[in-house]
Scaffold this motif. Structure first.
Motif, mmCIF file in Angstrom:
data_model
loop_
_atom_site.group_PDB
_atom_site.id
_atom_site.type_symbol
_atom_site.label_atom_id
_atom_site.label_comp_id
_atom_site.label_asym_id
_atom_site.label_seq_id
_atom_site.Cartn_x
_atom_site.Cartn_y
_atom_site.Cartn_z
ATOM 1 N N PRO A 144 10.346 64.272 53.430
ATOM 2 C CA PRO A 144 9.658 65.447 52.833
ATOM 3 C C PRO A 144 10.579 66.160 51.992
ATOM 4 O O PRO A 144 11.861 66.674 52.491
ATOM 5 N N ALA A 145 10.156 66.991 51.213
ATOM 6 C CA ALA A 145 10.858 67.839 50.411
ATOM 7 C C ALA A 145 11.586 68.881 51.066
ATOM 8 O O ALA A 145 12.665 69.197 50.837
ATOM 9 N N ILE A 146 10.880 69.610 51.803
ATOM 10 C CA ILE A 146 11.467 70.593 52.703
ATOM 11 C C ILE A 146 12.551 70.245 53.502
ATOM 12 O O ILE A 146 13.321 70.928 53.814
ATOM 13 N N GLU A 147 12.249 68.948 54.097
ATOM 14 C CA GLU A 147 13.345 68.395 55.147
ATOM 15 C C GLU A 147 14.684 67.995 54.430
ATOM 16 O O GLU A 147 15.713 68.158 54.792
ATOM 17 N N ARG A 148 14.357 67.511 53.186
ATOM 18 C CA ARG A 148 15.502 67.365 52.102
ATOM 19 C C ARG A 148 16.358 68.572 51.973
ATOM 20 O O ARG A 148 17.674 68.579 51.830
ATOM 21 N N GLN A 149 15.642 69.646 51.686
ATOM 22 C CA GLN A 149 16.470 70.844 51.530
ATOM 23 C C GLN A 149 17.291 71.204 52.409
ATOM 24 O O GLN A 149 18.273 71.891 52.494
ATOM 25 N N ILE A 150 16.623 71.327 53.723
ATOM 26 C CA ILE A 150 17.225 71.342 54.971
ATOM 27 C C ILE A 150 18.454 70.645 55.313
ATOM 28 O O ILE A 150 19.444 71.215 55.682
ATOM 29 N N ALA A 151 18.296 69.234 54.818
ATOM 30 C CA ALA A 151 19.356 68.421 55.143
ATOM 31 C C ALA A 151 20.705 68.800 54.144
ATOM 32 O O ALA A 151 21.832 68.935 54.466
ATOM 33 N N VAL A 152 20.251 69.090 52.744
ATOM 34 C CA VAL A 152 21.331 69.594 52.044
ATOM 35 C C VAL A 152 21.897 70.842 52.426
ATOM 36 O O VAL A 152 23.181 70.968 52.305
ATOM 37 N N ASP A 153 21.070 71.762 52.638
ATOM 38 C CA ASP A 153 21.688 73.258 53.098
ATOM 39 C C ASP A 153 22.754 73.083 54.346
ATOM 40 O O ASP A 153 23.759 73.659 54.353
ATOM 41 N N ALA A 154 22.152 72.243 55.219
ATOM 42 C CA ALA A 154 23.136 71.765 56.465
ATOM 43 C C ALA A 154 24.514 71.172 56.006
ATOM 44 O O ALA A 154 25.670 71.669 56.554
ATOM 45 N N PHE A 155 24.398 70.192 55.097
ATOM 46 C CA PHE A 155 25.622 69.827 54.479
ATOM 47 C C PHE A 155 26.472 70.496 53.966
ATOM 48 O O PHE A 155 27.670 70.858 54.151
ATOM 49 N N GLN A 156 25.883 71.517 52.990
ATOM 50 C CA GLN A 156 26.471 72.322 52.128
ATOM 51 C C GLN A 156 27.269 73.493 52.882
ATOM 52 O O GLN A 156 28.289 74.135 52.601
ATOM 53 N N ALA A 157 26.582 73.722 53.967
ATOM 54 C CA ALA A 157 27.220 74.855 54.915
ATOM 55 C C ALA A 157 27.966 74.451 55.796
ATOM 56 O O ALA A 157 28.922 75.266 56.884
ATOM 57 N N GLY A 158 28.362 73.173 55.747
ATOM 58 C CA GLY A 158 29.619 72.472 56.951
ATOM 59 C C GLY A 158 28.887 72.340 58.063
ATOM 60 O O GLY A 158 29.787 72.201 59.237
ATOM 61 N N LYS A 159 27.739 72.359 58.329
ATOM 62 C CA LYS A 159 26.978 72.096 59.799
ATOM 63 C C LYS A 159 26.978 70.451 60.118
ATOM 64 O O LYS A 159 27.101 70.143 61.238
ATOM 65 N N THR A 160 27.240 69.777 58.826
ATOM 66 C CA THR A 160 27.146 68.206 59.101
ATOM 67 C C THR A 160 28.240 67.778 58.400
ATOM 68 O O THR A 160 28.593 68.358 57.317
ATOM 69 N N ARG A 161 29.121 66.708 58.783
ATOM 70 C CA ARG A 161 30.203 66.327 58.140
ATOM 71 C C ARG A 161 29.748 65.136 57.070
ATOM 72 O O ARG A 161 30.505 64.863 56.221
ATOM 73 N N VAL A 162 28.864 64.410 57.341
ATOM 74 C CA VAL A 162 28.490 63.289 56.474
ATOM 75 C C VAL A 162 27.078 63.581 56.226
ATOM 76 O O VAL A 162 26.234 64.098 56.791
ATOM 77 N N PHE A 163 26.881 63.204 54.748
ATOM 78 C CA PHE A 163 25.623 63.140 54.090
ATOM 79 C C PHE A 163 25.057 61.765 53.813
ATOM 80 O O PHE A 163 25.748 61.010 52.786
ATOM 81 N N LEU A 164 24.193 61.241 54.469
ATOM 82 C CA LEU A 164 23.567 59.843 54.124
ATOM 83 C C LEU A 164 22.509 59.993 53.279
ATOM 84 O O LEU A 164 21.546 60.486 53.449
ATOM 85 N N ALA A 165 22.407 59.245 51.989
ATOM 86 C CA ALA A 165 21.478 59.097 51.189
ATOM 87 C C ALA A 165 21.023 57.714 50.586
ATOM 88 O O ALA A 165 22.049 57.261 50.387
ATOM 89 N N SER A 166 19.667 57.652 50.461
ATOM 90 C CA SER A 166 19.492 56.347 49.458
ATOM 91 C C SER A 166 19.299 56.567 48.029
ATOM 92 O O SER A 166 19.237 57.621 47.622
ATOM 93 N N LEU A 167 19.956 55.454 47.559
ATOM 94 C CA LEU A 167 20.008 55.554 45.892
ATOM 95 C C LEU A 167 18.558 55.494 45.245
ATOM 96 O O LEU A 167 18.556 56.140 44.139
ATOM 97 N N LEU A 168 17.597 55.167 45.903
ATOM 98 C CA LEU A 168 16.280 55.063 45.241
ATOM 99 C C LEU A 168 15.387 55.916 45.966
ATOM 100 O O LEU A 168 15.300 56.417 47.234
#
Length: 168
Positions: A144-168
């Motif tokens: 969901p869009a809200i969880e996407r943004q939470i994941a992006v924010d966590a990665f950009q803030a350095g809280k996670t080291r790896v960002f896994l994403a699908s191409l489709l």
């Protein structure tokens, strides 16, 4: 409203806008906003392509890759189901090698972004990162869009080291 309606002798014109800040906030809250490739290329490191050797297994018939008919268009709509299935199997077969490469890279870099075409590949990588205790953010088409943004924010803030994403 966000469009300014102007009636002219030639018809109605909607070329002017208002309340753009509010529209932007609303759009970011409900939709995933994508930037154009040419706007982001300068911010990205060089693309790394590498050959990943894999062991032949009984579940993957690697000799089929060289079959000319397999590479042909196939069923007329541009997608050869046999080839698509083989690509997916090969993707899954390369997961462990890809994971090991990412682990090696994380020894000298803070974070990395990993895109995968097949869901099975993403889920296997997700499992491996969890087992290794490496923090990651994960999004795919079902996120969901809200969880996407939470994941992006966590990665950009350095809280996670790896960002896994699908191409489709």
């Amino acid at each position: 409203t966000y469009c300014v309606k102007t009636v002219t002798p030639w018809g109605t014109d909607y070329n002017k806008s208002k309340n753009l800040e509010m529209l932007g906030k609303l759009a970011r809250k409900r939709f995933m906003i994508r930037r154009r490739r040419e706007d982001t290329l300068g911010q990205l490191p060089s693309l790394v392509r590498m050959k990943v050797p894999i062991e032949k297994s009984n579940s993957i018939e690697l000799e089929e890759i060289n079959d000319y008919e397999l590479l042909a268009i196939g069923n007329g709509n541009g997608v050869n189901p046999k080839f698509a299935s083989l690509r997916q199997q090969l993707g899954v077969a390369k997961v462990l090698s890809a994971f090991q490469y990412i682990i090696e890279q994380l020894e000298s870099i803070d974070s990395c972004v990993v895109f995968a075409h097949h869901r099975d590949v993403l889920f296997k990588l997700q499992y491996l990162f969890t087992e290794a205790g490496i923090s990651y953010s994960f999004i795919n088409g079902e996120t969901p869009a809200i969880e996407r943004q939470i994941a992006v924010d966590a990665f950009q803030a350095g809280k996670t080291r790896v960002f896994l994403a699908s191409l489709l």
